[in-house]
Design a protein around this motif. Sequence first.
Motif, PDB file in Angstrom:
ATOM      1  N   PRO A   1      15.777   2.236  13.625  1.00  0.00           N
ATOM      2  CA  PRO A   1      16.553   1.561  12.584  1.00  0.00           C
ATOM      3  C   PRO A   1      16.668   0.060  12.827  1.00  0.00           C
ATOM      4  CG  PRO A   1      17.975   2.937  13.979  1.00  0.00           C
ATOM      5  CD  PRO A   1      16.576   3.220  14.378  1.00  0.00           C
ATOM      6  N   GLY A   2      16.899  -0.684  11.746  1.00  0.00           N
ATOM      7  CA  GLY A   2      17.122  -2.129  11.862  1.00  0.00           C
ATOM      8  C   GLY A   2      16.421  -2.932  10.782  1.00  0.00           C
ATOM      9  N   LEU A   3      15.364  -2.350  10.206  1.00  0.00           N
ATOM     10  CA  LEU A   3      14.704  -3.032   9.084  1.00  0.00           C
ATOM     11  C   LEU A   3      14.900  -2.206   7.827  1.00  0.00           C
ATOM     12  CD1 LEU A   3      11.194  -4.146  10.459  1.00  0.00           C
ATOM     13  CD2 LEU A   3      13.280  -5.518  10.266  1.00  0.00           C
ATOM     14  N   SER A   4      14.947  -2.893   6.682  1.00  0.00           N
ATOM     15  CA  SER A   4      14.920  -2.170   5.422  1.00  0.00           C
ATOM     16  C   SER A   4      14.052  -2.964   4.440  1.00  0.00           C
ATOM     17  CB  SER A   4      16.329  -1.929   4.897  1.00  0.00           C
ATOM     18  OG  SER A   4      17.027  -3.141   4.777  1.00  0.00           O
ATOM     19  N   PHE A   5      13.693  -2.320   3.370  1.00  0.00           N
ATOM     20  CA  PHE A   5      12.664  -2.869   2.490  1.00  0.00           C
ATOM     21  C   PHE A   5      13.105  -2.752   1.039  1.00  0.00           C
ATOM     22  CE2 PHE A   5      11.062  -0.712   6.230  1.00  0.00           C
ATOM     23  CZ  PHE A   5      10.505  -1.784   6.906  1.00  0.00           C
ATOM     24  N   VAL A   6      12.751  -3.759   0.241  1.00  0.00           N
ATOM     25  CA  VAL A   6      13.039  -3.699  -1.190  1.00  0.00           C
ATOM     26  C   VAL A   6      11.799  -4.134  -1.956  1.00  0.00           C
ATOM     27  CG1 VAL A   6      14.648  -4.258  -3.029  1.00  0.00           C
ATOM     28  CG2 VAL A   6      15.382  -4.502  -0.661  1.00  0.00           C
ATOM     29  N   SER A   7      11.330  -3.257  -2.819  1.00  0.00           N
ATOM     30  CA  SER A   7      10.232  -3.592  -3.717  1.00  0.00           C
ATOM     31  C   SER A   7      10.848  -4.083  -5.029  1.00  0.00           C
ATOM     32  CB  SER A   7       9.397  -2.317  -3.913  1.00  0.00           C
ATOM     33  OG  SER A   7       8.656  -2.383  -5.087  1.00  0.00           O
ATOM     34  N   MET A   8      10.329  -5.201  -5.531  1.00  0.00           N
ATOM     35  CA  MET A   8      10.924  -5.836  -6.720  1.00  0.00           C
ATOM     36  C   MET A   8       9.844  -6.096  -7.773  1.00  0.00           C
ATOM     37  SD  MET A   8      14.319  -6.766  -6.408  1.00  0.00           S
ATOM     38  CE  MET A   8      14.584  -8.385  -7.176  1.00  0.00           C
TER      39      MET A   8
ATOM     40  N   TRP B   1       0.848  -1.209   0.000  1.00  0.00           N
ATOM     41  CA  TRP B   1       0.000   0.000   0.000  1.00  0.00           C
ATOM     42  C   TRP B   1       0.882   1.256   0.000  1.00  0.00           C
ATOM     43  CZ3 TRP B   1       0.084   3.352   4.264  1.00  0.00           C
ATOM     44  CH2 TRP B   1      -0.795   4.439   4.166  1.00  0.00           C
ATOM     45  N   LEU B   2       1.875   1.272   0.890  1.00  0.00           N
ATOM     46  CA  LEU B   2       2.754   2.440   1.006  1.00  0.00           C
ATOM     47  C   LEU B   2       3.549   2.673  -0.280  1.00  0.00           C
ATOM     48  CD1 LEU B   2       3.960   4.673   2.834  1.00  0.00           C
ATOM     49  CD2 LEU B   2       5.638   2.996   3.631  1.00  0.00           C
ATOM     50  N   HIS B   3       3.947   1.590  -0.920  1.00  0.00           N
ATOM     51  CA  HIS B   3       4.713   1.682  -2.165  1.00  0.00           C
ATOM     52  C   HIS B   3       3.808   1.855  -3.394  1.00  0.00           C
ATOM     53  CE1 HIS B   3       7.922   0.040   0.390  1.00  0.00           C
ATOM     54  NE2 HIS B   3       8.805   0.305  -0.559  1.00  0.00           N
ATOM     55  N   GLN B   4       2.502   1.847  -3.192  1.00  0.00           N
ATOM     56  CA  GLN B   4       1.522   1.968  -4.286  1.00  0.00           C
ATOM     57  C   GLN B   4       1.821   0.949  -5.384  1.00  0.00           C
ATOM     58  OE1 GLN B   4       0.740   6.249  -5.224  1.00  0.00           O
ATOM     59  NE2 GLN B   4       2.254   6.703  -3.638  1.00  0.00           N
ATOM     60  N   THR B   5       1.976  -0.308  -4.947  1.00  0.00           N
ATOM     61  CA  THR B   5       2.410  -1.346  -5.895  1.00  0.00           C
ATOM     62  C   THR B   5       1.789  -2.705  -5.627  1.00  0.00           C
ATOM     63  OG1 THR B   5       4.342  -2.338  -6.954  1.00  0.00           O
ATOM     64  CG2 THR B   5       4.441  -2.123  -4.559  1.00  0.00           C
ATOM     65  N   LYS B   6       1.753  -3.500  -6.665  1.00  0.00           N
ATOM     66  CA  LYS B   6       1.403  -4.917  -6.517  1.00  0.00           C
ATOM     67  C   LYS B   6       2.672  -5.775  -6.460  1.00  0.00           C
ATOM     68  CE  LYS B   6      -3.090  -4.547  -8.725  1.00  0.00           C
ATOM     69  NZ  LYS B   6      -3.619  -4.201 -10.049  1.00  0.00           N
ATOM     70  N   ASN B   7       3.812  -5.149  -6.659  1.00  0.00           N
ATOM     71  CA  ASN B   7       5.083  -5.886  -6.613  1.00  0.00           C
ATOM     72  C   ASN B   7       5.329  -6.461  -5.224  1.00  0.00           C
ATOM     73  OD1 ASN B   7       5.581  -5.140  -9.233  1.00  0.00           O
ATOM     74  ND2 ASN B   7       7.053  -3.513  -8.729  1.00  0.00           N
ATOM     75  N   ASP B   8       6.232  -7.456  -5.169  1.00  0.00           N
ATOM     76  CA  ASP B   8       6.684  -7.961  -3.873  1.00  0.00           C
ATOM     77  C   ASP B   8       7.428  -6.854  -3.135  1.00  0.00           C
ATOM     78  OD1 ASP B   8       5.888 -10.695  -4.205  1.00  0.00           O
ATOM     79  OD2 ASP B   8       7.559 -10.956  -5.599  1.00  0.00           O
ATOM     80  N   VAL B   9       7.155  -6.700  -1.852  1.00  0.00           N
ATOM     81  CA  VAL B   9       7.997  -5.826  -1.030  1.00  0.00           C
ATOM     82  C   VAL B   9       8.585  -6.690   0.088  1.00  0.00           C
ATOM     83  CG1 VAL B   9       8.205  -3.696   0.282  1.00  0.00           C
ATOM     84  CG2 VAL B   9       6.491  -3.854  -1.536  1.00  0.00           C
ATOM     85  N   LEU B  10       9.887  -6.802   0.074  1.00  0.00           N
ATOM     86  CA  LEU B  10      10.595  -7.701   0.984  1.00  0.00           C
ATOM     87  C   LEU B  10      11.137  -6.934   2.180  1.00  0.00           C
ATOM     88  CD1 LEU B  10      12.574  -9.259  -1.961  1.00  0.00           C
ATOM     89  CD2 LEU B  10      10.541 -10.241  -0.887  1.00  0.00           C
ATOM     90  N   THR B  11      11.147  -7.585   3.320  1.00  0.00           N
ATOM     91  CA  THR B  11      11.659  -6.978   4.555  1.00  0.00           C
ATOM     92  C   THR B  11      12.973  -7.650   4.934  1.00  0.00           C
ATOM     93  OG1 THR B  11       9.410  -6.524   5.294  1.00  0.00           O
ATOM     94  CG2 THR B  11      11.120  -6.538   6.988  1.00  0.00           C
ATOM     95  N   ILE B  12      14.010  -6.838   5.077  1.00  0.00           N
ATOM     96  CA  ILE B  12      15.343  -7.343   5.419  1.00  0.00           C
ATOM     97  C   ILE B  12      15.739  -6.803   6.788  1.00  0.00           C
ATOM     98  CG2 ILE B  12      17.799  -7.181   4.787  1.00  0.00           C
ATOM     99  CD1 ILE B  12      16.956  -6.812   1.917  1.00  0.00           C
ATOM    100  N   THR B  13      16.441  -7.575   7.577  1.00  0.00           N
ATOM    101  CA  THR B  13      17.033  -7.035   8.792  1.00  0.00           C
ATOM    102  C   THR B  13      18.406  -6.479   8.419  1.00  0.00           C
ATOM    103  OG1 THR B  13      15.811  -8.554  10.191  1.00  0.00           O
ATOM    104  CG2 THR B  13      17.782  -7.558  11.143  1.00  0.00           C
ATOM    105  N   GLY B  14      18.513  -5.152   8.432  1.00  0.00           N
ATOM    106  CA  GLY B  14      19.736  -4.477   8.002  1.00  0.00           C
ATOM    107  C   GLY B  14      19.402  -3.017   7.725  1.00  0.00           C
ATOM    108  N   SER B  15      20.395  -2.254   7.314  1.00  0.00           N
ATOM    109  CA  SER B  15      20.177  -0.823   7.062  1.00  0.00           C
ATOM    110  C   SER B  15      19.717  -0.591   5.619  1.00  0.00           C
ATOM    111  CB  SER B  15      21.480  -0.065   7.302  1.00  0.00           C
ATOM    112  OG  SER B  15      22.348  -0.282   6.206  1.00  0.00           O
ATOM    113  N   GLY B  16      19.437   0.659   5.283  1.00  0.00           N
ATOM    114  CA  GLY B  16      19.066   1.018   3.916  1.00  0.00           C
ATOM    115  C   GLY B  16      20.162   0.645   2.919  1.00  0.00           C
ATOM    116  N   THR B  17      21.406   0.753   3.346  1.00  0.00           N
ATOM    117  CA  THR B  17      22.530   0.361   2.487  1.00  0.00           C
ATOM    118  C   THR B  17      22.447  -1.125   2.146  1.00  0.00           C
ATOM    119  OG1 THR B  17      23.951   2.109   3.336  1.00  0.00           O
ATOM    120  CG2 THR B  17      25.067   0.188   2.396  1.00  0.00           C
ATOM    121  N   ALA B  18      22.099  -1.941   3.148  1.00  0.00           N
ATOM    122  CA  ALA B  18      21.938  -3.380   2.913  1.00  0.00           C
ATOM    123  C   ALA B  18      20.843  -3.613   1.867  1.00  0.00           C
ATOM    124  CB  ALA B  18      21.589  -4.098   4.214  1.00  0.00           C
TER     125      ALA B  18
END
Lengths: 384, 384
Positions: A202-209, A50-67
């Motif tokens: 801090p501690g989580l980061s996200f990647v939409s693919m 919803w936040l990404h306004q997408t139907k794509n997968d949004v993955l949650t990683i334990t790590g920083s934005g750089t990760a």
Amino acid sequence: MAIQQKLSLMIPGPTPVPEKVLQALGRHPIGHRSKDFQDLMEITTKNLQWLHQTKNDVLTITGSGTAAMEAGMISTLSKGEKVICGVNGKFGQRWVKVAKEFGLEVIKIEAEWGKPLDPKDFKTILEKDDKKEIKAVILTHSETSTGVINDLKTISSHIRNHKKALSIIDCVTSIGACSVPVDDWELDVVASGSQKGYMIPPGLSFVSMSDKAWQASENSNLPKFYLNLKSYKKSLLSNSNPYTPAVNLVFALDESLKMMKDEGLDKIFKRHERHKLAVSEAAKTLNLKLFADENHLSPAVTAIQIEDIDAEQFRKNIKNKYDILLAGGQDHLKGKIFRVGHLGYINDRDIITVIAAIGNTLVEQNIISTDTAGKALKIASCHL
Amino acid sequence: MAIQQKLSLMIPGPTPVPEKVLQALGRHPIGHRSKDFQDLMEITTKNLQWLHQTKNDVLTITGSGTAAMEAGMISTLSKGEKVICGVNGKFGQRWVKVAKEFGLEVIKIEAEWGKPLDPKDFKTILEKDDKKEIKAVILTHSETSTGVINDLKTISSHIRNHKKALSIIDCVTSIGACSVPVDDWELDVVASGSQKGYMIPPGLSFVSMSDKAWQASENSNLPKFYLNLKSYKKSLLSNSNPYTPAVNLVFALDESLKMMKDEGLDKIFKRHERHKLAVSEAAKTLNLKLFADENHLSPAVTAIQIEDIDAEQFRKNIKNKYDILLAGGQDHLKGKIFRVGHLGYINDRDIITVIAAIGNTLVEQNIISTDTAGKALKIASCHL
């Protein structure tokens, strides 16, 4: 050691965290392989989409934005591939370093720090690439180091026209601050971090693919394990994680995303827009210069130039007297600018407060008159 | 959705978290580049060294234990280098996968799941390596998947005699549960994770690095960015972090390490030893078989075989009735074993409770008599 005063965080991350979110964070953990945790992941993943306004997968990683950015790059690209990196600040520079570390061939598109990247530069290079050798365009949407927002809408249209290249975008301080319509703009890889617009520590980061990004991942040959997004996708099918995630930060994420949904995307973006205008207009009224091009101000952070006084000393004065933490300049900008974060859980009072603190500190140092300080407050208030 | 009942976590991570630690976790975050945070990092780093019984650097990463192990491996090794991997469970298998992904040449030393690795196997191969081609020995101290503890003391002595090879050890469920004297055993790379003996939620992991490991890192050519430990070392000189760390988990770490210092290493290790004996002796009294070799039981987790009943169903019954979460078997052991975690913030009452729950569930299914259940409690109690 006083690590917990009545601190006001006005930096571009970590940003202030609502009490409700802190309470969720402080719950007893549960098993990360339990049904309860899977149910939670299902909800947070939907709300991330919803936040990404997408139907794509949004993955949650334990790590920083750089990760998250590194994961997006190394999960889709292969050694020796050609990529464009947009560079107009510290984070743009960082993605060049990551790309080179993994043996990618980097074409840099640069702009001076404080200026936006020129979308035409991307158009020119992408249009010339008849052989479709460019596999990705990597850039930072909101350049946290300078307070510049790049014109991602236009740049992404040029990437789309190229057809082959993926867009790999650092949206660390833009997601949750302004609209990043991932589906509309057809963004392939979008990385962000929890301690920003998400209003959690801090501690989580996200990647939409995107599907195109997943297709590229099938051929990616860069070595990776913890940051291999294919493992996260596979686990996500059962709302799970390949490795133990930061369970308590996911509790916090769940709570903060619910708060964001209650406020609504439109209201969140308008609030950030108001705060950006209030801070930048007030700064000018205080006779301070904006470091960033005024037509490209980030909704997350305002970088302010200060002459005659060392910006680091100025920042310290404000911290000592008001317990407001401002960010300094990075690298060659240290001592020359300070940055006001207005990202995430920030209300109008916070903005008035920081303008009052900055204005009065300038008055006390005989740099401006009380009248000027008062005018700046009035101007800020007009925008709220 | 009831994600927060009165859950008792008896899995090998996440482990229960003390209230004091949860309160620290739930504090308002502070800036990660602030003096206050640097002061905190200085203290936690010193206390991590205390826990590791070492003068070596101990680095804090935001990520899981897998991230820490990968970081240790890719920060010290180079493509094509020969390594030994000890494999007697799921985590041993994982380090083989990581090694192969990065193009290392793997010599496997294996033992059946449930059995310990034989130190002689390491001795033989290391002694034969006249050309000193073996650059590292990678293994898991406490194999969480099977409840076996490997004889790290003896194996590390063989590694030392080789002189060239680094020891890269997964101590994820041994640090904080039994003595891992890093300096005495001259362990080069030691990885661990927060949600285990540390008594804090998942999200942080730790890597101890010897001088020899740092020397190797100078020549390491595997591509890495977020997990490059050299960046963490550089930042640690100013008690800082290369990327935004999970600030709130560091608050929690500070509190938990203080609690551990108050209890003292010796008492912590004795408590885990008592709990291991209580659980394993009680299990035998309940006519259940221990999955792991009885002379090599992990102080962190006991794997119990169960015949006639599906272990997953048994685990569910205990969860539903008592709200005690036990771990299942992994991979081919699923349904065949269940695992009782007794790691971290576990007291004698927790042990008696889990034995009572297991015993009574067996009684209710007409598998054992009430007398047997009573005897198991008595046996457990004798060891506490």
